[in-house]
Design a protein around this motif. Structure first.
Motif, PDB file in Angstrom:
ATOM      1  N   CYS A   4       1.968 -30.178  31.229  1.00 22.03           N
ATOM      2  CA  CYS A   4       0.582 -30.011  30.801  1.00 22.03           C
ATOM      3  C   CYS A   4      -0.394 -30.557  31.865  1.00 22.03           C
ATOM      4  O   CYS A   4      -1.477 -29.996  32.072  1.00 22.03           O
ATOM      5  CB  CYS A   4       0.349 -30.700  29.474  1.00 22.03           C
ATOM      6  SG  CYS A   4       1.196 -29.888  28.094  1.00 22.03           S
ATOM      7  N   GLY A  47      -2.453 -20.498  35.441  1.00 22.16           N
ATOM      8  CA  GLY A  47      -2.810 -21.538  34.493  1.00 22.16           C
ATOM      9  C   GLY A  47      -1.638 -22.144  33.758  1.00 22.16           C
ATOM     10  O   GLY A  47      -1.826 -23.044  32.931  1.00 22.16           O
ATOM     11  N   THR A  48      -0.425 -21.679  34.059  1.00 20.70           N
ATOM     12  CA  THR A  48       0.781 -22.224  33.422  1.00 20.70           C
ATOM     13  C   THR A  48       1.262 -23.458  34.180  1.00 20.70           C
ATOM     14  O   THR A  48       1.315 -23.455  35.416  1.00 20.70           O
ATOM     15  CB  THR A  48       1.900 -21.172  33.390  1.00 20.70           C
ATOM     16  OG1 THR A  48       1.475 -20.048  32.625  1.00 20.70           O
ATOM     17  CG2 THR A  48       3.165 -21.736  32.773  1.00 20.70           C
ATOM     18  N   ARG A  91      -1.125 -28.027  34.792  1.00 23.88           N
ATOM     19  CA  ARG A  91      -1.767 -26.739  34.545  1.00 23.88           C
ATOM     20  C   ARG A  91      -3.055 -26.643  35.355  1.00 23.88           C
ATOM     21  O   ARG A  91      -3.853 -27.575  35.372  1.00 23.88           O
ATOM     22  CB  ARG A  91      -2.080 -26.559  33.056  1.00 23.88           C
ATOM     23  CG  ARG A  91      -0.864 -26.210  32.227  1.00 23.88           C
ATOM     24  CD  ARG A  91      -1.236 -25.763  30.836  1.00 23.88           C
ATOM     25  NE  ARG A  91      -1.720 -26.866  30.029  1.00 23.88           N
ATOM     26  CZ  ARG A  91      -1.760 -26.847  28.689  1.00 23.88           C
ATOM     27  NH1 ARG A  91      -1.375 -25.784  28.027  1.00 23.88           N
ATOM     28  NH2 ARG A  91      -2.207 -27.894  28.015  1.00 23.88           N
ATOM     29  N   SER A  92      -3.258 -25.496  35.989  1.00 25.31           N
ATOM     30  CA  SER A  92      -4.468 -25.323  36.814  1.00 25.31           C
ATOM     31  C   SER A  92      -5.585 -24.680  36.004  1.00 25.31           C
ATOM     32  O   SER A  92      -5.343 -24.081  34.972  1.00 25.31           O
ATOM     33  CB  SER A  92      -4.140 -24.467  38.028  1.00 25.31           C
ATOM     34  OG  SER A  92      -3.609 -23.223  37.645  1.00 25.31           O
ATOM     35  N   ALA A 116       4.252 -24.935  30.014  1.00 23.16           N
ATOM     36  CA  ALA A 116       3.018 -25.092  29.240  1.00 23.16           C
ATOM     37  C   ALA A 116       2.081 -23.933  29.553  1.00 23.16           C
ATOM     38  O   ALA A 116       1.449 -23.890  30.615  1.00 23.16           O
ATOM     39  CB  ALA A 116       2.361 -26.422  29.580  1.00 23.16           C
ATOM     40  N   GLU A 117       2.008 -22.979  28.633  1.00 21.74           N
ATOM     41  CA  GLU A 117       1.133 -21.818  28.774  1.00 21.74           C
ATOM     42  C   GLU A 117      -0.103 -22.007  27.906  1.00 21.74           C
ATOM     43  O   GLU A 117      -0.163 -22.913  27.066  1.00 21.74           O
ATOM     44  CB  GLU A 117       1.886 -20.551  28.368  1.00 21.74           C
ATOM     45  CG  GLU A 117       3.127 -20.301  29.206  1.00 21.74           C
ATOM     46  CD  GLU A 117       3.958 -19.151  28.694  1.00 21.74           C
ATOM     47  OE1 GLU A 117       4.127 -18.171  29.452  1.00 21.74           O
ATOM     48  OE2 GLU A 117       4.412 -19.220  27.537  1.00 21.74           O
ATOM     49  N   THR A 118      -1.086 -21.150  28.082  1.00 16.78           N
ATOM     50  CA  THR A 118      -2.313 -21.281  27.302  1.00 16.78           C
ATOM     51  C   THR A 118      -2.055 -21.090  25.813  1.00 16.78           C
ATOM     52  O   THR A 118      -2.723 -21.709  24.975  1.00 16.78           O
ATOM     53  CB  THR A 118      -3.346 -20.252  27.779  1.00 16.78           C
ATOM     54  OG1 THR A 118      -2.770 -18.937  27.729  1.00 16.78           O
ATOM     55  CG2 THR A 118      -3.791 -20.550  29.202  1.00 16.78           C
ATOM     56  N   GLU A 119      -1.067 -20.262  25.474  1.00 14.82           N
ATOM     57  CA  GLU A 119      -0.796 -19.995  24.059  1.00 14.82           C
ATOM     58  C   GLU A 119       0.229 -20.935  23.448  1.00 14.82           C
ATOM     59  O   GLU A 119       0.523 -20.844  22.246  1.00 14.82           O
ATOM     60  CB  GLU A 119      -0.327 -18.551  23.859  1.00 14.82           C
ATOM     61  CG  GLU A 119       0.942 -18.180  24.589  1.00 14.82           C
ATOM     62  CD  GLU A 119       0.707 -17.613  25.969  1.00 14.82           C
ATOM     63  OE1 GLU A 119       1.574 -16.861  26.453  1.00 14.82           O
ATOM     64  OE2 GLU A 119      -0.333 -17.931  26.568  1.00 14.82           O
TER      65      GLU A 119
END
Length: 275
Positions: free
Chosen positions: A271, A178-179, A274-275, A202-205
Motif C-alpha cells: 500500500c 497505481g498498483t 502505490r503511486s 494493492a490495487e485501487t479496487e
C-alpha cells in the motif's frame, strides 16, 4: 543414487516434442532446466521411460508482452527473466521476488515454467503467479488451453497437467498504474525454500495477499487495508484457515504467527508503494 534407465530425445521442433510426449503417454517427461527433475530422477522418485529436452526450441524461449500480460515461454531460464530490461517496470512483483529464488547457480539453469510444473508449495514463482492472478498455457499435440493459477496448482507437487500435455508458457498480468506490490519471505537461509512467503498486490479496487510455505499450495485472500481495524482479524482467520503443520523447519504455530506478522508488513509495504 543414479536414475533408472531412460531414453533421451532432443527434438528439432515443438511439434516433434509434442508428438513424442503424446506417444510416450505417462512414461514421457519434459525436461528443461532440470533443477527440480534431475534430483528426483537421481533419487528415483521419478522414473520416466523417456525425457524430452525442450531447451533448444526457439519457439519456447521468448518473453513477450501481449494484451496486458507478460508471456514467458517454457524455455526461458530464471536468469534470463532476471536480466530482462523491462522486468522492474512490467513485473515489479517478480523483480522483488526473483532474488529469493534458489541461488545464482540454480537460476542460471532453472526455468520459470519448470518451477511452476514442479509446484513446490514453498516456491516463489507459483506464489507470484497466484498473487497476480496469472495463468498457465498448456498444449498437447492437438489442442491448447489456458488454466488460471488458482486452478493449476492442485496440491503439493501436483498440477492440472494432463497426460500428453506440457506447459507452453506462463502469463503474468502487468499491474495497472497505481498498483502497489510487495514480497517478503522467511527461510532458514537465503535461497532456501520459504518457511513462509507473502506477496501482496494493492490495487485501487482492493488488496490481495498470497501466502506460500504453509499450505499444500499457494493461496490468495482479499484483505482490508492498513489502518482498518479488521486487518488483524483477517490475518488471524487466514492463518487458521491454512493447513499449517509441524516439520523439521518450523512448527505450525510459528508459521501461523509469521502469516500474521509477515502478512501485515507485506500489505503495508504494498500500500505504501502505490503511486
Amino acid at each position: 543414487m543414479k536414475p533408472a534407465a531412460f531414453d533421451f530425445l532432443r527434438p528439432d521442433s515443438l511439434e516433434e516434442a509434442l508428438r513424442a510426449l503424446h506417444d510416450g503417454g505417462g512414461d514421457a517427461r519434459i525436461i528443461a532446466g532440470g533443477q527440480s527433475l534431475v534430483p528426483m530422477l537421481n533419487m528415483r522418485l521419478a522414473r520416466p521411460c523417456m525425457l524430452i529436452d525442450i531447451m533448444r526450441l526457439d519457439a519456447l524461449a521468448n518473453i513477450e508482452e501481449k494484451a496486458g500480460e507478460v508471456v514467458i515461454g517454457a524455455g526461458v531460464r530464471q536468469a534470463a527473466l532476471e536480466r530482462w530490461p523491462e522486468l522492474a517496470s512490467r513485473l515489479p512483483l517478480i523483480a522483488k521476488a526473483i532474488g529469493w529464488i534458489g541461488h545464482v547457480q540454480t537460476r542460471a539453469r532453472g526455468t520459470v515454467c519448470g518451477s511452476l510444473a514442479h509446484a513446490d508449495p514453498s516456491a516463489e514463482l507459483p506464489l507470484v503467479l497466484v498473487a497476480l492472478g496469472g495463468s498457465v498455457r498448456l498444449r498437447t499435440a492437438r489442442k491448447r488451453r489456458s488454466v488460471p493459477a488458482d486452478e493449476f496448482f492442485l496440491g503439493m507437487m501436483s498440477t492440472a497437467l494432463a497426460e500428453g500435455e506440457m506447459i507452453e508458457a506462463a502469463a503474468f498480468p502487468v499491474p495497472a498504474p497505481g498498483t502497489g506490490v510487495a514480497f517478503r519471505e522467511v527461510g532458514r537461509r537465503h535461497g532456501d525454500f520459504a518457511i513462509v512467503a507473502c506477496a501482496a498486490v494493492a490495487e485501487t479496487e482492493g488488496i490481495h495477499l498470497a501466502i506460500s510455505g504453509v499450505d499444500d499450495r499457494p493461496r490468495r485472500f482479499p484483505v482490508p487495508p492498513p489502518g482498518d481495524d479488521g486487518l488483524d482479524d483477517a490475518l488471524n482467520e487466514i492463518a487458521w484457515s491454512l493447513n499449517a503443520r509441524d516439520d523439521l523447519h518450523a512448527s505450525a504455530r510459528y508459521r501461523r504467527e509469521l502469516v500474521r506478522r509477515l502478512g501485515r508488513r507485506t500489505v503495508e509495504e504494498a500500500c505504501a508503494c502505490r503511486s
